[in-house]
Design a protein around this motif. Sequence first.
Motif, PDB file in Angstrom:
ATOM      1  N   VAL A  32       0.717  -1.339  -0.235  1.00 29.38           N
ATOM      2  CA  VAL A  32      -0.464  -0.494  -0.565  1.00 29.38           C
ATOM      3  C   VAL A  32       0.838   1.800   0.197  1.00 29.38           C
ATOM      4  N   THR A  33       1.964   1.145   1.049  1.00 24.83           N
ATOM      5  CA  THR A  33       3.280   2.175   0.914  1.00 24.83           C
ATOM      6  C   THR A  33       3.470   2.738  -0.918  1.00 24.83           C
ATOM      7  N   ALA A  34       3.971   1.967  -1.373  1.00 24.66           N
ATOM      8  CA  ALA A  34       4.923   1.471  -3.335  1.00 24.66           C
ATOM      9  C   ALA A  34       3.262   2.407  -3.529  1.00 24.66           C
ATOM     10  N   ILE A  35       2.254   2.063  -3.454  1.00 24.87           N
ATOM     11  CA  ILE A  35       1.185   2.574  -4.368  1.00 24.87           C
ATOM     12  C   ILE A  35       1.101   3.865  -4.609  1.00 24.87           C
ATOM     13  N   PHE A  36       1.217   3.786  -2.636  1.00 24.93           N
ATOM     14  CA  PHE A  36       0.519   5.864  -2.848  1.00 24.93           C
ATOM     15  C   PHE A  36       1.690   6.492  -2.739  1.00 24.93           C
ATOM     16  N   ALA A  37       3.431   6.023  -2.374  1.00 25.78           N
ATOM     17  CA  ALA A  37       4.204   6.527  -3.475  1.00 25.78           C
ATOM     18  C   ALA A  37       4.293   6.622  -4.709  1.00 25.78           C
ATOM     19  N   VAL A  38       3.882   6.102  -5.238  1.00 27.80           N
ATOM     20  CA  VAL A  38       4.128   5.626  -6.945  1.00 27.80           C
ATOM     21  C   VAL A  38       2.658   6.748  -7.604  1.00 27.80           C
ATOM     22  N   LEU A  39       1.690   6.915  -6.798  1.00 31.90           N
ATOM     23  CA  LEU A  39       0.600   7.842  -7.276  1.00 31.90           C
ATOM     24  C   LEU A  39       0.906   9.421  -7.134  1.00 31.90           C
ATOM     25  N   GLY A  40       1.649   9.390  -5.392  1.00 30.92           N
ATOM     26  CA  GLY A  40       2.535   9.989  -6.132  1.00 30.92           C
ATOM     27  C   GLY A  40       3.348  11.518  -5.951  1.00 30.92           C
ATOM     28  N   LEU A  41       3.855  10.063  -6.783  1.00 32.38           N
ATOM     29  CA  LEU A  41       5.493  10.517  -7.629  1.00 32.38           C
ATOM     30  C   LEU A  41       4.798  11.033  -9.007  1.00 32.38           C
ATOM     31  N   ILE A  42       3.749   9.887  -9.782  1.00 31.05           N
ATOM     32  CA  ILE A  42       3.166  10.474 -10.908  1.00 31.05           C
ATOM     33  C   ILE A  42       2.228  12.132 -10.656  1.00 31.05           C
ATOM     34  N   ASP A  43       1.613  12.066  -9.739  1.00 34.80           N
ATOM     35  CA  ASP A  43       1.047  13.896  -9.251  1.00 34.80           C
ATOM     36  C   ASP A  43       2.092  15.010 -10.116  1.00 34.80           C
ATOM     37  N   VAL A  44       3.398  14.610  -9.053  1.00 35.87           N
ATOM     38  CA  VAL A  44       3.877  15.336  -9.349  1.00 35.87           C
ATOM     39  C   VAL A  44       5.290  15.586 -10.631  1.00 35.87           C
ATOM     40  N   ALA A  45       4.797  14.595 -11.004  1.00 35.34           N
ATOM     41  CA  ALA A  45       5.816  14.446 -12.783  1.00 35.34           C
ATOM     42  C   ALA A  45       4.248  15.245 -13.452  1.00 35.34           C
ATOM     43  N   LEU A  46       3.804  15.074 -13.203  1.00 34.35           N
ATOM     44  CA  LEU A  46       2.374  15.210 -14.403  1.00 34.35           C
ATOM     45  C   LEU A  46       2.876  16.845 -14.661  1.00 34.35           C
ATOM     46  N   VAL A  47       3.260  18.106 -13.407  1.00 36.36           N
ATOM     47  CA  VAL A  47       3.762  19.208 -13.793  1.00 36.36           C
ATOM     48  C   VAL A  47       4.619  19.274 -14.938  1.00 36.36           C
ATOM     49  N   GLY A  48       5.134  18.115 -15.465  1.00 32.97           N
ATOM     50  CA  GLY A  48       5.686  18.230 -16.785  1.00 32.97           C
ATOM     51  C   GLY A  48       4.877  18.843 -18.161  1.00 32.97           C
ATOM     52  N   ALA A  49       3.705  18.285 -17.946  1.00 31.37           N
ATOM     53  CA  ALA A  49       2.747  18.838 -18.848  1.00 31.37           C
ATOM     54  C   ALA A  49       2.230  20.102 -19.106  1.00 31.37           C
ATOM     55  N   ILE A  50       2.850  20.369 -18.168  1.00 33.29           N
ATOM     56  CA  ILE A  50       2.544  21.903 -17.851  1.00 33.29           C
ATOM     57  C   ILE A  50       3.319  22.768 -19.603  1.00 33.29           C
ATOM     58  N   GLY A  51       4.050  22.124 -20.150  1.00 30.17           N
ATOM     59  CA  GLY A  51       4.561  23.301 -21.334  1.00 30.17           C
ATOM     60  C   GLY A  51       3.580  22.022 -22.437  1.00 30.17           C
ATOM     61  N   SER A  52       3.468  21.414 -22.529  1.00 33.25           N
ATOM     62  CA  SER A  52       2.811  19.799 -23.380  1.00 33.25           C
ATOM     63  C   SER A  52       1.744  20.775 -24.573  1.00 33.25           C
ATOM     64  N   ALA A  53       1.816  20.343 -25.391  1.00 32.54           N
ATOM     65  CA  ALA A  53       0.554  21.050 -26.613  1.00 32.54           C
ATOM     66  C   ALA A  53      -1.076  21.214 -25.765  1.00 32.54           C
ATOM     67  N   ASP A  54      -1.318  20.300 -25.537  1.00 31.64           N
ATOM     68  CA  ASP A  54      -2.324  20.415 -23.916  1.00 31.64           C
ATOM     69  C   ASP A  54      -2.674  20.211 -23.281  1.00 31.64           C
ATOM     70  N   PRO A  55      -2.211  21.237 -22.254  1.00 34.67           N
ATOM     71  CA  PRO A  55      -1.496  21.525 -21.238  1.00 34.67           C
ATOM     72  C   PRO A  55      -3.330  21.316 -20.511  1.00 34.67           C
ATOM     73  N   PRO A  56      -2.670  20.875 -18.986  1.00 32.25           N
ATOM     74  CA  PRO A  56      -4.596  21.437 -18.501  1.00 32.25           C
ATOM     75  C   PRO A  56      -4.401  22.370 -17.165  1.00 32.25           C
ATOM     76  N   PRO A  57      -5.057  23.487 -17.375  1.00 36.09           N
ATOM     77  CA  PRO A  57      -4.866  24.251 -16.485  1.00 36.09           C
ATOM     78  C   PRO A  57      -3.467  24.423 -15.763  1.00 36.09           C
ATOM     79  N   LEU A  58      -2.764  25.327 -15.383  1.00 30.45           N
ATOM     80  CA  LEU A  58      -1.828  26.230 -14.275  1.00 30.45           C
ATOM     81  C   LEU A  58      -2.163  25.381 -13.036  1.00 30.45           C
ATOM     82  N   ALA A  59      -3.788  25.628 -12.405  1.00 31.87           N
ATOM     83  CA  ALA A  59      -4.116  25.418 -11.072  1.00 31.87           C
ATOM     84  C   ALA A  59      -3.541  24.152 -10.471  1.00 31.87           C
ATOM     85  N   VAL A  60      -4.594  23.591 -11.543  1.00 29.45           N
ATOM     86  CA  VAL A  60      -4.728  22.401 -11.893  1.00 29.45           C
ATOM     87  C   VAL A  60      -3.570  21.608 -11.903  1.00 29.45           C
ATOM     88  N   SER A  61      -3.154  21.258 -13.212  1.00 25.87           N
ATOM     89  CA  SER A  61      -1.399  20.882 -12.673  1.00 25.87           C
ATOM     90  C   SER A  61      -0.661  21.667 -11.383  1.00 25.87           C
TER      91      SER A  61
END
Length: 124
Positions: free
Chosen positions: A17-46
């Motif tokens: 469970v700790t590993a799953i939560f850690a991977v999910l937390g890392l994914i959330d942080v990594a999605l900041v990389g989508a800010i400069g993409s062609a179709d980014p989510p709203p900045l506040a959401v990222s």
Amino acid sequence: MTTHQAVVRPTPLTGTVTAIFAVLGLIDVALVGAIGSADPPPLAVSLGVAALGLITLGALVPASRGSRSALGTVVVVRVISALLAVPAFFLSAPVWVMVVEGFVIVATITALFLLRRNARGSHG
């Protein structure tokens, strides 16, 4: 002479469970990389999702040591993150975003199920 002993509380937060939560937390942080993409989510959401990831990662250590408030924080933050993933399926998000968000939702449900099962097992 006074000695202090640490109180170790049983926690339903297993390694899996700790590993799953850690991977999910890392994914959330990594999605900041989508800010400069062609179709980014709203900045506040990222930025908000990245903050949820950092909160998750920061609360995991005390949660694994038995802190109930930290565990509650992790659970609430992961549920919020999973709920924020749902709109990707209705807002014409790129396929890769839908795959990642689908994983986030399924992994969150899996971790919560395992956490609940472990909590029941530790109480009898």
